[in-house]
Design a protein around this motif. Structure first.
Motif, PDB file in Angstrom:
ATOM      1  N   ALA A  72     -11.510   3.720  10.189  1.00  0.00           N
ATOM      2  CA  ALA A  72     -11.052   4.065  11.541  1.00  0.00           C
ATOM      3  C   ALA A  72     -11.488   5.471  11.949  1.00  0.00           C
ATOM      4  CB  ALA A  72      -9.524   3.965  11.602  1.00  0.00           C
ATOM      5  N   TYR A  73     -11.845   6.290  10.966  1.00  0.00           N
ATOM      6  CA  TYR A  73     -12.263   7.669  11.300  1.00  0.00           C
ATOM      7  C   TYR A  73     -13.170   8.237  10.204  1.00  0.00           C
ATOM      8  CZ  TYR A  73      -8.377   9.179   8.196  1.00  0.00           C
ATOM      9  OH  TYR A  73      -7.540   9.377   7.130  1.00  0.00           O
ATOM     10  N   ASP A  74     -13.837   9.370  10.534  1.00  0.00           N
ATOM     11  CA  ASP A  74     -14.742  10.027   9.577  1.00  0.00           C
ATOM     12  C   ASP A  74     -13.984  11.046   8.736  1.00  0.00           C
ATOM     13  OD1 ASP A  74     -17.013   8.766  10.344  1.00  0.00           O
ATOM     14  OD2 ASP A  74     -17.899  10.480  11.410  1.00  0.00           O
ATOM     15  N   LEU A  75     -14.253  11.053   7.440  1.00  0.00           N
ATOM     16  CA  LEU A  75     -13.754  12.140   6.591  1.00  0.00           C
ATOM     17  C   LEU A  75     -14.961  13.029   6.288  1.00  0.00           C
ATOM     18  CD1 LEU A  75     -11.715  13.534   4.747  1.00  0.00           C
ATOM     19  CD2 LEU A  75     -12.097  11.754   3.035  1.00  0.00           C
ATOM     20  N   HIS A  76     -14.915  14.268   6.766  1.00  0.00           N
ATOM     21  CA  HIS A  76     -16.017  15.227   6.576  1.00  0.00           C
ATOM     22  C   HIS A  76     -15.588  16.202   5.473  1.00  0.00           C
ATOM     23  CE1 HIS A  76     -18.658  18.567   8.640  1.00  0.00           C
ATOM     24  NE2 HIS A  76     -18.865  18.466   7.347  1.00  0.00           N
ATOM     25  N   ARG A  77     -16.327  16.181   4.383  1.00  0.00           N
ATOM     26  CA  ARG A  77     -15.883  16.959   3.208  1.00  0.00           C
ATOM     27  C   ARG A  77     -16.567  18.324   3.102  1.00  0.00           C
ATOM     28  NH1 ARG A  77     -15.708  11.382  -0.155  1.00  0.00           N
ATOM     29  NH2 ARG A  77     -13.443  11.229  -0.301  1.00  0.00           N
ATOM     30  N   ILE A  78     -15.783  19.295   2.679  1.00  0.00           N
ATOM     31  CA  ILE A  78     -16.281  20.649   2.417  1.00  0.00           C
ATOM     32  C   ILE A  78     -16.323  20.794   0.907  1.00  0.00           C
ATOM     33  CG2 ILE A  78     -15.721  23.120   2.652  1.00  0.00           C
ATOM     34  CD1 ILE A  78     -15.923  22.062   5.340  1.00  0.00           C
TER      35      ILE A  78
END
Ligand code: F6P
Length: 480
Positions: A72-78
Motif C-alpha cells: 500500500a505504500y513505499d518504505l524508503h530505507r536509510i
C-alpha cells in the motif's frame, strides 16, 4: 499522500538460518499505529533500514513496497553504519534524550561525538525526505525524539515544505531540559516544523516555557513566531487502531489462539493477570513484581490461585541500563517463583521474553482478569489502550499508573502510583475482587473513550491542522 519519517521501520527483512528472507513486523504501539495510517493514506515511510536482509530486498533507490501481503505504500530505507547507529540511536537518542525526557532517575549522558552523529543522521533523513518531496502540499509527518533536527535541515533544502513532528514521549520541565548542552539547537530544529504536537497539555506547556526561557521568544496562544513563520504548538493524545484490534477480537480464530496460549503458558489458575511491555526502565516492571510479591506474602493462599503473565519485549539491549534491567527482572521473577511456587520458572509468574503478533496479544489480553501498566513515567502508553480495545467481551480490569499520559483519559482504570508499594498492592487486591457488574461498567466507559479517539482521529487532527495552516506566498505551492 503522506511522507512519514521515523527511526524505526514498520517492516524489517531478516535472513533466517536457512538463507530465506522473513518479514518481521515491528512491535510497539507507535509503529503499528502509523502503519495503519499509511495503509489508509499511501505515500512513503522513511526509516532506518535495520534488518539483516533489508538491502537485499530493497530496489536501487533503497525502496520496497509494504505491507508484504497487500502493498500500500513505499518504505524508503536509510542505511547507517554501526558507529552511526550506536552514537545517534544508542547514544544521543537513548542515553541522552530518552532519560532526559523521562523522570526515572537514570542519568542522561551527553557526548559530543553522539551529538555530532545525531546531527549527521538527522541531515541524512532530511535529504531522503527532500528526495521524495516533489509537491509542497505533501505533508511530512516526522516522529519522535530521534529526529528533532530533520525539519531544520529540510527547510534549507526545501523551504516550502509543510512539516509536522509528533513528540511521542514527555517533554521535560525547563530545569531538567537545562541538563542538555544542545537544548537550544534542538528547540530551534523543532521550530522549523510548521506544527509541533505533543501528547499532553503538560508537555506543550513545558515546551512553550522552554521556548520563552531558552530562545526568548514570546508565544501567543500556542503560536511561536520565528524567522517570519508561525509555528503552531498543540497537544493531541495518540490512540490505537481500535477497529483492527476489535476485528481481531471478534475473529473466530481467536478461540484457537486462546487455547494454544492456555496450553503453552500452562494457564490453569482461576485468576490471571497480564503485563506487556518493552523491557524499558520507564515501565516500572520491578515495582510491579514487588507489588505482586507483597500481595502473595500478605495472602499466601493466592499463590495457587493467581497467575501473572509478564511479556517483555527485549529493547535497546546493548545499552548498560537496559541490560541491567533485564537481569534485575530475571532475578526477581526467579526469586518470586521460588518463594511462592515450586521453582524459578514454576510459580505464580510466567515470564516470556518475546514480541507478540496482534492475534496472540489480543488472545492474551482476553485471557486476563486484569492488566497492569505501571510506568514510572510514560508519554502515553498504548498497551493500556490496546488492552481496552481487545476487551470486546466487556470484561477485564485495567490497573494503570497515574504517571502515564493514558491515565489522563482512562479515568475508569484502577489508578495506582508505582512508587506507593502498599497502595499498588491494595489496588491489585481490588482488581482481583472487583464484582463483575463493576468491571463491566468500568470497561464500558473505557471502551467508549478508546474508540472515540483512535489512531486515525489522532493523525487527522494533526494532518488536517497542518493542511489548514495559512500559505503565505503563492509560490509556496511548488517546492523550491
Ligand atoms: O514511543 C517511544 C519509542 O521510542 C518509539 O519512538 C519507538 O518506536 C518505540 O518507543 C520502541 O523503541 P525502539 O524503536 O527503540 O525499539
Amino acid at each position: 499522500m503522506l511522507i512519514v519519517v521515523s527511526n524505526r521501520e514498520p517492516y524489517l527483512h531478516q535472513t533466517a538460518e536457512d538463507g530465506s528472507v522473513a518479514t518481521v513486523t515491528a512491535t510497539g504501539g507507535v509503529a503499528v499505529a502509523l502503519d495503519a495510517l499509511m495503509r489508509e493514506r499511501g505515500g512513503t515511510w522513511i526509516a532506518h533500514g535495520a534488518g539483516t536482509a533489508d538491502r537485499q530486498v530493497s530496489d536501487d533507490n533503497d525502496r520496497v513496497r509494504v505491507p508484504p501481503e497487500a502493498p500500500a505504500y513505499d518504505l524508503h530505507r536509510i542505511w547507517l553504519t554501526e558507529e552511526e547507529e550506536q552514537r545517534y540511536y544508542g547514544g544521543f537518542s537513548n542515553e541522552g534524550l530518552w532519560p532526559l525526557c523521562h523522570t526515572v532517575h537514570v542519568k542522561p549522558v551527553f557526548r559530543a561525538e553522539d551529538w555530532a552523529a545525531y546531527q549527521a543522521v538527522n541531515r541524512r533523513f532530511a535529504e531522503a525526505v527532500a528526495a521524495d518531496l516533489t509537491e509542497a502540499s505533501t505533508p511530512v509527518f516526522i516522529q519522535d525524539y530521534h529526529l528533532a533536527l530533520v525539519a531544520g535541515e529540510l527547510r534549507t533544502l526545501k523551504p516550502a515544505a509543510r512539516a509536522a513532528i509528533f513528540w511521542h514521549i514527555p517533554w521535560p520541565s525547563t530545569d531538567r531540559l537545562r541538563m542538555c548542552p544542545w537544548r537550544r539547537e534542538i528547540l530551534q530544529g523543532l521550530l522549523a516544523n510548521n506544527l509541533i504536537a505533543f501528547q499532553l497539555e503538560r508537555d506543550r506547556h513545558n515546551f512553550l516555557s522552554a521556548v520563552r526561557e531558552e530562545l526568548h521568544l514570546e508565544p501567543t496562544d500556542g503560536v511561536v513566531r520565528v524567522d517570519g513563520r508561525d509555528v503552531h504548538v498543540v497537544a493531541v493524545p495518540i490512540g490505537v487502531d481500535y477497529d483492527r484490534i476489535n476485528a481481531t477480537a471478534r475473529d473466530p480464530r481467536l478461540l484457537v489462539e486462546k487455547d494454544r496460549l492456555r496450553r503453552e503458558l500452562r494457564i490453569a489458575a482461576p485468576v490471571v493477570g497480564v503485563g506487556v511491555d518493552r523491557l524499558d526502565y520507564t515501565k516500572g516492571i520491578p515495582e510491579r513484581l514487588d507489588a505482586i510479591d507483597r500481595l502473595l506474602t500478605e495472602s499466601p493462599e493466592l499463590a495457587s490461585q493467581l497467575l501473572f503473565v509478564q511479556v517483555g519485549v527485549p529493547s535497546r539491549s546493548r545499552l548498560q541500563s537496559y541490560a541491567d534491567l533485564e537481569r534485575e527482572i530475571d532475578a526477581k521473577v526467579a526469586d518470586i517463583n521460588t518463594r511462592h511456587g515450586r521453582g524459578p520458572a514454576d510459580g505464580p509468574i510466567r515470564y516470556r521474553k518475546a514480541a507478540l503478533k496482534l492475534r496472540r496479544l489480543v488472545a492474551l489480553f482476553q485471557l486476563a482478569d486484569f492488566c497492569i501498566v505501571s510506568s514510572l513515567h510514560d508519554g502515553m502508553n498504548l498497551v493500556a489502550k490496546e488492552f481496552v480495545a481487545a476487551r470486546n467481551d466487556g470484561d477485564g480490569v485495567l490497573v494503570l499508573s497515574e504517571l502515564t499520559g493514558a491515565a489522563q483519559e482512562l479515568k475508569d482504570a484502577l489508578i495506582i502510583n508505582p512508587y506507593d508499594g502498599q497502595g499498588f498492592t491494595a489496588a491489585l487486591r481490588l482488581a482481583i475482587g472487583m464484582p463483575p457488574p463493576e468491571r463491566a461498567k468500568r470497561m464500558r466507559r473505557l471502551r467508549r473513550v478508546v474508540a472515540g479517539r483512535d489512531v486515525f482521529a489522532w493523525a487527522s487532527e494533526i494532518l488536517d491542522n497542518l493542511q489548514r495552516l495559512q500559505v503565505k506566498r503563492p509560490w509556496f505551492n511548488r517546492v523550491a
